[in-house]
Scaffold this active site. Structure first.
Site, PDB file in Angstrom:
ATOM      1  N   HIS A  77       0.816  -1.213   0.000  1.00  0.00           N
ATOM      2  CA  HIS A  77       0.000   0.000   0.000  1.00  0.00           C
ATOM      3  C   HIS A  77       0.853   1.269   0.000  1.00  0.00           C
ATOM      4  O   HIS A  77       2.003   1.257   0.433  1.00  0.00           O
ATOM      5  CB  HIS A  77      -0.936   0.002   1.196  1.00  0.00           C
ATOM      6  CG  HIS A  77      -2.041  -0.991   1.078  1.00  0.00           C
ATOM      7  ND1 HIS A  77      -3.011  -1.128   2.044  1.00  0.00           N
ATOM      8  CD2 HIS A  77      -2.354  -1.896   0.110  1.00  0.00           C
ATOM      9  CE1 HIS A  77      -3.874  -2.064   1.673  1.00  0.00           C
ATOM     10  NE2 HIS A  77      -3.478  -2.554   0.505  1.00  0.00           N
ATOM     11  N   GLU A  79       0.791   3.999   1.777  1.00  0.00           N
ATOM     12  CA  GLU A  79       1.255   4.472   3.079  1.00  0.00           C
ATOM     13  C   GLU A  79       2.495   3.707   3.527  1.00  0.00           C
ATOM     14  O   GLU A  79       3.480   4.305   3.984  1.00  0.00           O
ATOM     15  CB  GLU A  79       0.166   4.315   4.143  1.00  0.00           C
ATOM     16  CG  GLU A  79      -1.154   4.954   3.798  1.00  0.00           C
ATOM     17  CD  GLU A  79      -2.125   3.994   3.106  1.00  0.00           C
ATOM     18  OE1 GLU A  79      -1.757   3.387   2.083  1.00  0.00           O
ATOM     19  OE2 GLU A  79      -3.263   3.864   3.585  1.00  0.00           O
ATOM     20  N   CYS A 103      -5.896   1.415   5.681  1.00  0.00           N
ATOM     21  CA  CYS A 103      -6.422   0.154   6.193  1.00  0.00           C
ATOM     22  C   CYS A 103      -5.798  -0.140   7.556  1.00  0.00           C
ATOM     23  O   CYS A 103      -4.867   0.557   7.988  1.00  0.00           O
ATOM     24  CB  CYS A 103      -6.110  -0.991   5.218  1.00  0.00           C
ATOM     25  SG  CYS A 103      -4.368  -1.480   5.188  1.00  0.00           S
ATOM     26  N   CYS A 106      -1.901  -0.783   7.447  1.00  0.00           N
ATOM     27  CA  CYS A 106      -1.127   0.454   7.302  1.00  0.00           C
ATOM     28  C   CYS A 106      -1.226   1.297   8.566  1.00  0.00           C
ATOM     29  O   CYS A 106      -0.266   1.968   8.939  1.00  0.00           O
ATOM     30  CB  CYS A 106      -1.593   1.243   6.082  1.00  0.00           C
ATOM     31  SG  CYS A 106      -1.116   0.455   4.526  1.00  0.00           S
TER      32      CYS A 106
END
Length: 159
Positions: A77, A79, A103, A106
């Site tokens: 992801h 992040e 999420c 993260c």
């Protein structure tokens, strides 16, 4: 002379996150992230993509089907990529601009890295358990959440 035709810091950093998202090869959800320090200096950027060394064209990008034939076990992801791309720079007290609410996985990395504020563009999975878990962890650890408010200063990206 007073200058009036400039964009705000929030519009600038969210624009960097949006531009970073354009690097993602994900046809469904392109996400970008930009981390800044207290001096409003960019310390890292990231986008959702496959791990370094994994050929994007050889990896699955599907959302449905057999787990190993979907993107979910592989994609990193935005992040997390931004956190990992920060190298040895401390992220303590930093702000994360991200195009999609983080999420739960993260969220853990964000909290552990010391990021204290998240400005997100959209939260399209607000009702999901993963998002609810993220919100709970952020509340417990004092990470400030703010939804980005469009100002009309946003830059259109069409190259």
């Amino acid at each position: 002379m007073k200058r009036e035709n400039y964009i705000s810091w929030d519009a600038y950093f969210m624009g960097i996150a949006m531009l970073s998202a354009q690097r993602s090869k994900d046809n469904n959800t392109q996400v970008g992230a930009c981390i800044i320090n207290q001096d409003k200096k960019i310390v890292s950027v990231g986008y959702n993509g496959m791990p370094t060394g994994c050929d994007d064209n050889a990896m699955p990008w599907e959302r449905e089907g057999d787990f190993l034939n979907t993107k979910y076990p592989y994609v990193c992801h935005a992040e997390l990529n931004a956190i990992l791309n920060s190298a040895s720079v401390s992220l303590k007290g930093c702000t994360l601009y991200v195009t999609l609410f983080p999420c739960n996985e993260c969220a853990k990395a964000i909290i552990q890295s010391g990021i204290k504020k998240i400005i997100y563009a959209e939260n399209k999975y607000a009702d999901s358990d993963a998002t609810k878990a993220s919100e709970m962890m952020f509340r417990m650890t004092g990470v400030e959440l703010e939804q980005y408010q469009k100002t009309g200063q946003e830059i259109s990206l069409s190259l």
